[in-house]
Design a protein around this motif. Structure first.
Motif, PDB file in Angstrom:
ATOM      1  N   GLU A 179       0.880  -1.490  -0.206  1.00  0.00           N
ATOM      2  CA  GLU A 179       0.363  -0.065   0.038  1.00  0.00           C
ATOM      3  C   GLU A 179       0.903   1.334   0.112  1.00  0.00           C
ATOM      4  O   GLU A 179       1.744   1.238   0.503  1.00  0.00           O
ATOM      5  N   ASP A 225       1.007   5.628  -0.209  1.00  0.00           N
ATOM      6  CA  ASP A 225       0.571   6.998  -0.762  1.00  0.00           C
ATOM      7  C   ASP A 225       1.542   8.365  -0.768  1.00  0.00           C
ATOM      8  O   ASP A 225       1.997   8.787  -0.117  1.00  0.00           O
ATOM      9  N   THR A 271      -2.220   7.140  -4.908  1.00  0.00           N
ATOM     10  CA  THR A 271      -2.862   6.312  -3.375  1.00  0.00           C
ATOM     11  C   THR A 271      -2.678   4.976  -3.914  1.00  0.00           C
ATOM     12  O   THR A 271      -3.004   4.806  -5.879  1.00  0.00           O
TER      13      THR A 271
END
Length: 438
Positions: free
Chosen positions: A189, A191, A210
């Protein structure tokens, strides 16, 4: 009671003082193993370890990551006009604090006493021609579990840097990756903050992106999983004038294996791509593949992985013809639930289905593929767009005269079906040349 306390104290001393030297080599091997595993999975990278300068509580080491011979390396050399041996090399410099309880890691940021083989802090740099190195901002903090699993966090603080007469600015970025070299599972993940690249001639800005997803190996030689990716607005400005851009991009993709069948799906949404002098374009595409023979797909994947360079479709067909025959002989379903292209004068809409039924592997021939395929196509085009195309190219108007586009209200439609080798468009049969079946 006193003996028990002494035993616990002795055990703590052994773990804290003795284990780092013993565990250090295991931790270094785990770092090497995970990096080489990632390179093998990509199929496009070569990882070279420059070794570790190992102390009792910590070690210092470097890995070099470069592109292997293949499609990506060929594309890079073509795009940049560089020699193959002049491509940049990624350098990963790692400080490894090892021990079942890595006490030495507490002297730096993101240190931890969590049990494991060790904690690592890695910085990145790019080596360009002539041995010059350009530091990449941020630090990768990694925790190596007792089983060799790697949990990494790439953290970048907001900043700026001057490069080749221009300035690059960025906002805070965090990327998390958890991987296992033994199982092959990966979870990720990220960002990524907004970025700007600019000089006196042009400025390019991205409002960040993202992503989140996971991948796991299947028993058929390819990975399955999902990814969700979103990018903010992209804009370009040259000489104080807008030079194109995009309002946003979203991609959701997934793949799976159920028994001996594989499936995949993807939805793409691109909004407001600006083309100077024309206007904004937006695209929505939603498509899926199902009833795919997983073993045949794995065989095709392995065959294509063995190809070098950037093969064209003809080379792929020649190299993997037998594997592709097995894949199509097993049958496959393709569905395009939505494919919309929004233009200033209206939206083009399309839906499509393709069903290839299973057939006898031994008797399969490419000539029979079109005869067995069942397909449908529904296209809707705004009247204003058809009129514009006809005014620009008289041949476009011939499509209407031949009945391929039929007017309904303020739309022109095409309703096409293919079954048992017979093609019909808007209800009228269309002859297919016999050469199409050869």
């Amino acid at each position: 009671m006193k003996k028990s306390v002494l035993v616990l104290i002795l055990l703590a001393v052994l773990i804290i003082i003795v284990s780092p030297g013993i565990v250090g080599k295991l931790a270094e091997n785990a770092v090497d193993e995970n990096l080489h595993w990632a390179a093998r999975k990509s199929g496009e990278l070569i990882v070279t370890s420059k070794g570790f300068d190992r102390g009792w509580f910590s070690s210092e080491g470097q890995h070099r990551v470069e592109l292997a011979e293949g499609g990506l390396r060929t594309a890079m050399t073509s795009a940049t006009g560089s020699r193959s041996d002049a491509l940049p090399v990624l350098l990963i410099n790692t400080h490894l604090d090892h021990g079942l309880i890595p006490v030495s890691s507490m002297s730096r940021e993101e240190g931890s006493l969590a049990p494991g083989l060790g904690n690592a802090a890695s910085t990145l740099a790019v080596e360009v021609g002539g041995g010059e190195q350009i530091d990449i901002p941020g630090t990768i903090y990694s925790k190596i579990g007792l089983g060799g699993d790697l949990d990494s966090h790439y953290i970048v603080e907001a900043g700026s840097q001057t490069v080749d007469g221009g300035e690059v600015t960025w906002q805070a970025t965090t990327i998390n990756i958890a991987s296992s070299a033994k199982t092959g599972n990966v979870e990720f993940e990220g960002d990524v903050g907004a970025m700007t690249f600019g000089n006196d001639q042009q400025i390019v800005s991205i409002d960040g992106l993202t992503f989140v997803g996971q991948q796991a190996p299947s028993s058929y030689g390819f990975n399955v999983g999902n990814i969700d990716f979103m990018m903010g607005a992209l804009s370009s400005n040259a000489g104080g004038q807008a030079a194109g851009g995009m309002q946003g991009l979203s991609v959701k993709a997934s793949s799976s294996v159920d028994g001996d069948l594989a499936a995949a799906a993807m939805r793409l949404e691109m909004s407001g791509q600006t083309i100077p002098g024309f206007g904004d374009i937006s695209v929505i595409a939603d498509l899926g593949f199902s009833s795919i023979d997983a073993a045949a797909l794995g065989a095709v994947s392995m065959r294509l992985d063995g190809l070098t360079g950037a093969p064209d479709p003809e080379q792929i067909m020649i190299a993997a013809e037998e594997e592709l025959k097995d894949l199509f002989a097993a049958g496959i379903d393709v569905g395009v639930e939505q494919f919309d292209v929004a233009l200033p004068m209206g939206t083009i809409q399309m839906k499509m289905t393709i069903q290839i039924p299973a057939s006898d592997h031994a008797a399969f021939e490419w000539s029979s593929l079109l005869l067995d395929t069942v397909a449908s196509l529904d296209v809707r085009v705004p009247e204003a767009l058809v009129q514009l195309a006809s005014s620009m190219n008289p041949q476009a108007g011939a499509i209407i005269g031949m009945g391929y586009l039929k007017k309904e209200g303020d739309l022109y439609i095409m309703d096409a079906d293919l079954k048992q080798g017979l093609l019909t468009i808007n209800g009228a049969p269309i002859p297919i040349p016999m050469g199409a079946f050869q």
